[in-house]
Design a protein around this motif. Structure first.
Motif, short mmCIF file in Angstrom:
data_model
loop_
_atom_site.label_atom_id
_atom_site.label_comp_id
_atom_site.label_asym_id
_atom_site.label_seq_id
_atom_site.Cartn_x
_atom_site.Cartn_y
_atom_site.Cartn_z
N MET A 1 1.26 -1.30 0.32
CA MET A 1 0.14 -0.07 0.08
C MET A 1 0.98 1.75 -0.36
N SER A 30 0.14 -4.15 -9.46
CA SER A 30 -1.00 -3.53 -8.90
C SER A 30 -0.95 -2.46 -7.84
N VAL A 32 -2.39 -0.08 -4.07
CA VAL A 32 -3.59 0.24 -3.60
C VAL A 32 -2.94 1.35 -3.45
N GLU A 34 -3.38 4.18 -0.75
CA GLU A 34 -4.10 5.05 0.63
C GLU A 34 -4.76 6.37 0.63
N GLN A 64 -6.30 0.87 -7.20
CA GLN A 64 -7.52 1.12 -6.50
C GLN A 64 -7.14 2.40 -5.63
N HIS A 66 -8.18 3.70 -1.65
CA HIS A 66 -8.83 3.39 -0.57
C HIS A 66 -8.97 4.46 0.25
N ARG A 88 -12.82 3.14 -4.06
CA ARG A 88 -13.15 3.17 -2.53
C ARG A 88 -13.46 4.46 -1.31
#
Length: 91
Positions: A1, A30, A32, A34, A64, A66, A88
């Motif tokens: 992350m 990939s 992620v 934050e 993604q 988050h 998200r």
């Protein structure tokens, strides 16, 4: 992350984009990101995230976001990027 800077703007976006590209060049497929602490995003910040998402997709991965707060989420919705960036909201 990976934690995004508090303000993802013209000042911070180039370095953050380079950081994400470096992670992807060293084998991450990939990412992620934050976004919990991000209070502001402009078109430069969005561009950095889009560039990272495209680079990840070229490697068969994705990106993604988050913990996107409502203000930042509203900016991403307005730009039509919520689905493309895998947003998200909340914690």
């Amino acid at each position: 992350m990976v934690r995004a800077p508090t303000e993802l703007d013209a000042v911070s976006a180039p370095g953050f984009r380079d950081h994400l590209a470096t992670l992807l060049s060293y084998g991450a497929e990939s990412l992620v990101v934050e976004m919990h602490d991000v209070t502001f995003i402009d078109s430069s910040g969005m561009g950095a995230l889009v560039a990272a998402r495209k680079l990840a997709a070229e490697r068969g991965g994705g990106l993604q976001l988050h913990g996107v707060g409502e203000k930042v989420a509203a900016s991403l919705r307005l730009a039509g990027l919520t689905e493309f960036l895998g947003v998200r909201e909340g914690t």
